[in-house]
Design a protein around this motif. Structure first.
Motif: not given
Ligand code: MG
Ligand code: TXA
Length: 323
Positions: A62, A149, A151, A157, A234
């Motif tokens: 990630k 998540s 991503n 996401s 985000h």
């Molecule tokens: Mg997330």
């Protein structure tokens, strides 16, 4: 196996209905690999909670800072005692009413949960996802799954298997495709390590529903738990996201743009909040794919599911792009 080309790398994808999907997923998890799992909110990047190396892989793939904790996914509320301790009765109440479903409880960390999962904190975030394949997988694998998540850090996401594939490519060992996520925004997080409990993140289950069950209001988040990763910007696409208060405002913002208007798009599903939530992340990704440079998004009223949608849109817009 159905290898899908993500541009540069092939992804391994199995449908949740494929007869060998669960067996393959269990084999990969048991060998320390990563499996992208469907949930009702967004797809998760899952690893065996008890395997330190697999947990390290999640952070590496990630690109996520070590102090940004992961959610632990369990199969039923009966497993709660395994991962958390000193659980308040009101947390049990929400678990009984809302699980399986898009609710994450923040509790004191149980001994079986490594601090590497929780960013060295003494608290753990835990939920029972509503997706049947994923719940059976956790149950039959026999260990809770740690999963953020699926991503790369800071990006939008994924709400379908193709999103995961285009983000993570072959960095994920297997993607379980169970179609588009029904809810489309992440779980609501409630912090029960403080009293009164606080809302850490609005999400798929409306705050009003939780307050009704608890018989008291949730407090806004403040203090230690909030500091652990509730970043202001985000969920960001490449294009600029500008927020509009209603449809007319959106049109006026879109038409006031100088130059090529074909790269400006309006996003407004505020008359159908479940649809707005379910399609939100796909719309953000689609805007980038279509070469849109400015997305004018209508903010829904911040009640019910609208609170989570408004939160994600505000973060997608970032601190500087609010109209
Ligand atoms: Mg997330
Ligand atoms: O719906 C969801 O919650 C999805 C699916 C896959 O379950 N998961 C998800 O995970 O959204 P993630 O990692 O993208 O977001 C989890 C959020 C982060 O903001 C993290 O900081 C917070 O939960 N969190 C997790 N553990 C925490 C802890 N111990 N203390 C405070 N915040 C925590």
């Amino acid at each position: 196996m159905n290898p899908l080309n993500s541009g540069t790398e092939a992804c391994q994808i199995l449908r949740a209905t494929d007869s060998d999907a669960e067996e393959r997923a269990i084999h990969i998890l048991a060998s320390g690999g990563l499996v992208a799992i469907p949930t009702e909110t967004v797809y998760g990047l899952a690893a065996d909670m008890t395997n330190a190396q697999s947990i390290a892989k999640i952070f590496a793939v990630k690109g996520r800072p070590d102090d940004h904790p992961l959610i632990v996914h369990i199969a039923t509320k009966d497993q709660l005692n395994r991962v958390a301790r000193d659980i308040p009765s009101q947390a049990y109440l929400l678990a009984a009413e809302c699980w399986p479903g898009p609710l994450t409880l923040l509790l004191l960390r149980g001994r079986d949960v490594s601090p590497t999962i929780t960013g060295q904190r003494d608290t753990v975030a835990v939920r029972v996802p509503a997706n049947t394949f994923t719940r059976n997988l956790i149950s039959n694998f026999g260990q809770p799954l740690a999963a953020p998540s699926a991503n790369r850090f800071g990006r939008v996401s994924p709400t379908n298997a193709q999103h995961v594939c285009s983000d993570l490519g072959s960095d994920v060992d297997l993607i379980i495709d169970d179609g588009p996520c029904l809810i489309g925004v992440e779980s609501t997080i409630v912090d029960f390590t403080v009293d009164p409990p606080q809302l850490l993140r609005p999400g798929g289950i409306p705050v009003e529903d939780l307050e009704m069950i608890l018989g008291r209001p949730l407090q806004p988040s403040s203090g230690m738990s909030r500091a652990s990763g509730m970043l202001q910007s985000h969920y960001q696409p490449q294009c600029t996201v500008v927020l509009a208060s209603d449809a007319m405002h959106a049109v006026s913002l879109a038409t006031s743009v100088e130059g090529d208007k074909s790269v400006v798009r309006i996003l407004d599903r505020s008359n159908d909040l479940p649809l707005y939530a379910a399609t939100l992340y796909d719309q953000l990704r689609q805007a980038d794919q279509d070469g849109i440079t400015m997305l004018v998004a209508v903010l829904p009223p911040p009640t019910g599911l609208g609170l989570a949608i408004a939160d994600r849109l505000t973060k997608a817009a970032g601190p500087t792009n609010r109209a």
